[in-house]
Design a protein around this motif. Structure first.
Motif, PDB file in Angstrom:
ATOM      1  N   GLN A  88     129.965  19.172 112.490  1.00 22.98           N
ATOM      2  CA  GLN A  88     129.830  17.944 111.678  1.00 22.98           C
ATOM      3  C   GLN A  88     128.944  18.097 110.450  1.00 22.98           C
ATOM      4  OE1 GLN A  88     128.169  15.212 114.458  1.00 22.98           O
ATOM      5  NE2 GLN A  88     129.948  15.324 115.798  1.00 22.98           N
ATOM      6  N   TYR A  89     127.993  19.005 110.476  1.00 25.58           N
ATOM      7  CA  TYR A  89     126.944  18.961 109.453  1.00 25.58           C
ATOM      8  C   TYR A  89     127.420  19.379 108.063  1.00 25.58           C
ATOM      9  CZ  TYR A  89     122.026  18.441 108.260  1.00 25.58           C
ATOM     10  OH  TYR A  89     120.837  18.000 107.738  1.00 25.58           O
ATOM     11  N   GLY A  90     128.476  20.184 108.012  1.00 23.28           N
ATOM     12  CA  GLY A  90     129.037  20.531 106.708  1.00 23.28           C
ATOM     13  C   GLY A  90     128.286  21.642 106.006  1.00 23.28           C
ATOM     14  N   ALA A  91     128.520  21.722 104.695  1.00 28.56           N
ATOM     15  CA  ALA A  91     128.105  22.891 103.921  1.00 28.56           C
ATOM     16  C   ALA A  91     126.603  22.954 103.656  1.00 28.56           C
ATOM     17  CB  ALA A  91     128.865  22.921 102.599  1.00 28.56           C
ATOM     18  N   GLN A  92     125.861  21.860 103.971  1.00 27.85           N
ATOM     19  CA  GLN A  92     124.403  21.925 103.776  1.00 27.85           C
ATOM     20  C   GLN A  92     123.737  22.858 104.779  1.00 27.85           C
ATOM     21  OE1 GLN A  92     121.954  18.523 103.707  1.00 27.85           O
ATOM     22  NE2 GLN A  92     122.800  17.746 101.803  1.00 27.85           N
ATOM     23  N   LEU A  93     124.471  23.139 105.858  1.00 30.14           N
ATOM     24  CA  LEU A  93     123.900  23.973 106.930  1.00 30.14           C
ATOM     25  C   LEU A  93     124.069  25.444 106.562  1.00 30.14           C
ATOM     26  CD1 LEU A  93     122.672  23.837 109.788  1.00 30.14           C
ATOM     27  CD2 LEU A  93     124.996  23.903 110.699  1.00 30.14           C
ATOM     28  N   LEU A  94     122.954  26.145 106.427  1.00 24.96           N
ATOM     29  CA  LEU A  94     123.029  27.570 106.074  1.00 24.96           C
ATOM     30  C   LEU A  94     123.239  28.367 107.354  1.00 24.96           C
ATOM     31  CD1 LEU A  94     122.792  29.647 103.769  1.00 24.96           C
ATOM     32  CD2 LEU A  94     120.385  29.859 104.357  1.00 24.96           C
ATOM     33  N   ARG A  95     124.425  28.972 107.459  1.00 20.05           N
ATOM     34  CA  ARG A  95     124.788  29.717 108.670  1.00 20.05           C
ATOM     35  C   ARG A  95     124.775  31.195 108.342  1.00 20.05           C
ATOM     36  NH1 ARG A  95     128.879  25.445 110.827  1.00 20.05           N
ATOM     37  NH2 ARG A  95     128.412  23.820 109.331  1.00 20.05           N
ATOM     38  N   PHE A  96     124.422  32.000 109.299  1.00 24.95           N
ATOM     39  CA  PHE A  96     124.490  33.453 109.084  1.00 24.95           C
ATOM     40  C   PHE A  96     124.578  34.165 110.427  1.00 24.95           C
ATOM     41  CE2 PHE A  96     120.208  34.758 110.327  1.00 24.95           C
ATOM     42  CZ  PHE A  96     119.553  33.533 110.353  1.00 24.95           C
ATOM     43  N   LYS A  97     124.857  35.470 110.354  1.00 23.51           N
ATOM     44  CA  LYS A  97     124.976  36.256 111.581  1.00 23.51           C
ATOM     45  C   LYS A  97     123.821  37.240 111.678  1.00 23.51           C
ATOM     46  CE  LYS A  97     130.028  36.187 111.921  1.00 23.51           C
ATOM     47  NZ  LYS A  97     130.160  35.203 112.999  1.00 23.51           N
ATOM     48  N   ASP A  98     123.401  37.519 112.898  1.00 26.67           N
ATOM     49  CA  ASP A  98     122.404  38.577 113.073  1.00 26.67           C
ATOM     50  C   ASP A  98     123.132  39.920 113.230  1.00 26.67           C
ATOM     51  OD1 ASP A  98     123.366  38.686 115.649  1.00 26.67           O
ATOM     52  OD2 ASP A  98     121.464  38.180 116.621  1.00 26.67           O
ATOM     53  N   ARG A  99     122.398  41.011 113.492  1.00 26.31           N
ATOM     54  CA  ARG A  99     123.034  42.324 113.493  1.00 26.31           C
ATOM     55  C   ARG A  99     124.034  42.508 114.638  1.00 26.31           C
ATOM     56  NH1 ARG A  99     118.890  46.928 114.214  1.00 26.31           N
ATOM     57  NH2 ARG A  99     117.356  45.686 113.148  1.00 26.31           N
ATOM     58  N   LYS A 100     123.892  41.660 115.665  1.00 27.16           N
ATOM     59  CA  LYS A 100     124.845  41.779 116.779  1.00 27.16           C
ATOM     60  C   LYS A 100     126.052  40.860 116.603  1.00 27.16           C
ATOM     61  CE  LYS A 100     121.395  43.019 120.205  1.00 27.16           C
ATOM     62  NZ  LYS A 100     120.304  42.281 120.861  1.00 27.16           N
ATOM     63  N   GLY A 101     126.086  40.174 115.483  1.00 29.70           N
ATOM     64  CA  GLY A 101     127.236  39.303 115.231  1.00 29.70           C
ATOM     65  C   GLY A 101     127.053  37.890 115.757  1.00 29.70           C
ATOM     66  N   GLY A 102     125.858  37.594 116.298  1.00 34.00           N
ATOM     67  CA  GLY A 102     125.614  36.234 116.802  1.00 34.00           C
ATOM     68  C   GLY A 102     125.425  35.258 115.646  1.00 34.00           C
ATOM     69  N   ASP A 103     125.917  34.017 115.835  1.00 34.40           N
ATOM     70  CA  ASP A 103     125.792  33.000 114.778  1.00 34.40           C
ATOM     71  C   ASP A 103     124.443  32.293 114.857  1.00 34.40           C
ATOM     72  OD1 ASP A 103     128.290  33.067 113.382  1.00 34.40           O
ATOM     73  OD2 ASP A 103     129.230  32.320 115.225  1.00 34.40           O
ATOM     74  N   PHE A 104     123.857  32.073 113.692  1.00 33.62           N
ATOM     75  CA  PHE A 104     122.567  31.377 113.593  1.00 33.62           C
ATOM     76  C   PHE A 104     122.585  30.402 112.423  1.00 33.62           C
ATOM     77  CE2 PHE A 104     121.535  35.034 116.079  1.00 33.62           C
ATOM     78  CZ  PHE A 104     120.499  34.628 116.905  1.00 33.62           C
ATOM     79  N   VAL A 105     121.632  29.477 112.434  1.00 30.78           N
ATOM     80  CA  VAL A 105     121.432  28.624 111.257  1.00 30.78           C
ATOM     81  C   VAL A 105     119.946  28.654 110.899  1.00 30.78           C
ATOM     82  CG1 VAL A 105     123.267  27.087 112.062  1.00 30.78           C
ATOM     83  CG2 VAL A 105     120.896  26.455 112.476  1.00 30.78           C
ATOM     84  N   ILE A 106     119.654  28.326 109.643  1.00 33.05           N
ATOM     85  CA  ILE A 106     118.264  28.049 109.291  1.00 33.05           C
ATOM     86  C   ILE A 106     118.114  26.537 109.373  1.00 33.05           C
ATOM     87  CG2 ILE A 106     116.435  28.249 107.575  1.00 33.05           C
ATOM     88  CD1 ILE A 106     117.489  30.829 106.771  1.00 33.05           C
TER      89      ILE A 106
END
Ligand code: ATP
Ligand code: MG
Length: 570
Positions: A88-106
């Motif tokens: 739901q949160y949309g594009a304001q949410l900064l998403r990224f992956k760690d070295r193992k491919g896991g999804d994270f957000v700031i």
């Protein structure tokens, strides 16, 4: 602090992108430097102001019985998936992956993290209520970062979350936080107003924003001139007209060649805009609907979305308008439409009005609700505006203001505790979801808002509680031992009295020192010059005033210290 030993790189010019005073003066005053769009480094002066704001916030939150924690900025996606906001949160949410491919957000906000913490460590009603807060860096990938600290992508927020056994206790805490926020913003020296607000991305059912009133504010507000009703226009209730008009005309088609806009049709037919009705076609969760508001009004999409209970509300494209109405944009009307029609209360009360005819170059006159078309529903769908009658009191009118939102409090209910399983065992032995509240303050935005309210053409005029330094000691002649000795002595005496002093001992001309002191905005200025020292006096000036007072050197430190302390508002 000796100015020669720190980094206060003042500038004559601000970067061209800096438009609002707070941005201009923070860059020119050597408070702030840009690293990327919406991302800044705080220089020593800027960071001191942030710390002063944080200190006030900590003192008041602690006084209110909240406990400080520190949650991670980097959050695993699973928590956001659990709450449903990953989608739901949309594009304001900064998403990224760690070295193992896991999804994270700031983290842009921390309801998920705190819920996960509390659900694993709070089991019983005995452990509640609980109010936990942190002061931390947030990241929101804002589409349009602007005005320096006002709307950054990276910024500092104080966020607090409270947990309760029942709604009543959550509401008690809501009121306590409301009062705490009033204390915080008052101590920061801000002129503000608490307004009723939409709950936006955070959700929940009750919310107030704390708005600093300034012309450069992004938010539009209305406030009653008679009672204490004030609201963000996104939320403001528009009063329904008292008496419906009575219909006297028959619906009649009139040619309006090339007349698309309200202004054009109004002029062409000699009918005032408040007797025209706008028909707007929206896609509500993908399905076309029509919304009617008076020609001089705007649709409030937030109210409309809530009333329709849909997740997505988009203005239809020209192609969709043509498909649904059979006419080009500018000629839509409710008569004969086959889609649901939502009618604002003002339109419901109007008689004999003008609408589009659903064919090119034509309108209908003498149109009336019910006899010419049947609305699916009628409610308050419009933007409240300055001049409206107040919806809360008998004789007040709304005035329009602009504001900067520096804080917001929310009653959340079980919006997060239910999906995330934040439950406890109640006295009666039953497992129940905790009732929650959350409470945010834009720490860095307060800094900008304070400058918007306190400046003149020469620079910032800090209120004492937020000033990076309370007194500037200006050593006006670098080649005079008496001037240097007196300046140093006053600097040391004031510092010993617990005053925050900026000692301008730089090898610069007096004019430069005066200009910089004004730009930086230190509330009290002590100028130590050759002539005065020879007479046994120094000159004291308030940044906010024009009076220059000559003070005997032996009295100076005690007198200035007393004036500073009187304004600290602790
Ligand atoms: P806005 O409507 O201004 O985008 P918001 O309502 O989304 O803000 P909240 O989630 O209520 O913000 O966040 C709490 C506080 O954090 C806000 O009241 C505001 O003072 C501050 N804040 C929010 N976004 C920003 C930003 N991009 N830059 C600086 N401060 C911000
Ligand atoms: Mg908000």
């Amino acid at each position: 602090m000796r100015m020669s030993q720190t980094l206060i790189p003042t500038l004559k010019e601000a970067p061209s992108e800096a438009e609002v005073p707070s941005h201009v003066f923070m860059v020119r005053g050597g408070y702030l430097r840009k690293v990327a769009a919406g991302i800044y480094s705080f220089l020593p002066l800027g960071w001191k102001v942030v710390q002063k704001v944080e200190r006030i916030i900590r003192e008041e939150m602690n006084r209110a019985g909240a406990s400080e924690v520190f949650l991670p900025a980097v959050i695993p996606a699973e928590l956001w998936q659990e709450s449903g906001r990953w989608d739901q949160y949309g594009a304001q949410l900064l998403r990224f992956k760690d070295r193992k491919g896991g999804d994270f957000v700031i983290g842009p906000t921390h309801e998920e993290v705190i819920s996960a913490l509390v659900r694993s460590d709070v089991r019983s009603w005995r452990q509640l209520p609980l109010n936990l807060y942190q002061i931390q860096t947030k990241f929101r990938d804002e589409l349009r970062p602007r005005a320096g600290l006002m709307r950054g992508r990276e910024f500092i927020m104080k966020d607090a979350y409270s947990f309760h056994v029942d709604e009543r206790d959550a509401e008690r805490e809501y009121r306590k936080m409301y009062e705490t926020y009033q204390r915080i913003f008052t101590r920061c020296g801000l002129a503000f107003r608490a307004v009723e607000a939409d709950t936006g991305n955070i959700g929940g059912s009750l919310s107030h924003e704390f708005q600093v009133l300034t012309e450069t504010g992004e938010d539009a507000l209305v406030a009653c001139d008679s009672c204490d009703y004030a609201a963000n226009v996104e939320q403001a209730v528009a009063r329904a007209p008292a008496d419906p008009q009575t219909a006297s005309e028959q619906c009649k088609r009139v040619p309006t060649p090339g007349q698309h806009t309200i202004a054009e049709v109004s002029a062409f037919l000699s009918v005032p805009p408040n007797r025209l009705v706008k028909t707007l076609i929206y896609l509500a969760d993908g399905k076309p609907i029509a919304v009617l508001v008076r020609g001089d009004r705007e649709v409030n999409e937030i109210k409309l979305r809530k009333a329709l209970e849909v997740a997505e509300l988009l203005l239809a494209t020209d192609a969709t308008v043509r498909e649904v109405t059979g006419a080009p944009v500018g000629f839509a009307g409710p008569v004969g439409l086959k889609i649901p029609i939502y009618c604002d209360l003002e339109v419901q009360a109007l008689a004999d009005f003008v609408v589009g005819a659903n064919e090119a170059d034509a309108h209908l006159k003498g149109v009336n609700v019910d006899s010419d078309f049947k609305p699916t529903a009628s409610a308050d769908y419009r933007m409240a505006a300055g001049g409206d009658r107040c919806a809360r009191c008998a004789d007040g009118h709304l005035r329009a203001h602009r504001g900067i939102e520096v804080g917001q409090v929310f009653f959340l209910g079980t919006k997060y505790s239910k999906p995330m399983g934040v439950t406890f065992l109640d006295v009666d032995g039953l497992e129940k979801p905790a009732q929650m509240g959350c409470y945010g303050i834009g720490v860095t935005r307060i800094v900008a808002a304070a400058i918007e309210q306190n400046h003149d053409k020469d620079g910032i005029i800090w209120p004492v509680p937020l000033a990076p330094y309370e007194v500037a000691v200006l050593e006006l002649q670098q080649d005079d031992d008496n001037v240097i000795a007196t300046s140093k002595r006053l600097y040391e005496e004031l510092t010993a009295a617990g005053i925050d002093v900026l000692y301008d001992d730089r090898d610069e001309r007096a004019g430069v020192k005066f200009k910089d002191a004004d730009l930086i905005g230190i509330p009290f200025r002590l100028a130590i010059g050759r002539k005065g020292v020879a007479e046994g006096v120094v000159e004291l000036k308030r940044r906010s005033g024009s009076e220059v007072r000559k003070i005997r050197i032996p009295d100076a430190a005690a007198l200035v210290a007393a004036e500073v302390v009187a304004e600290r508002r602790v």
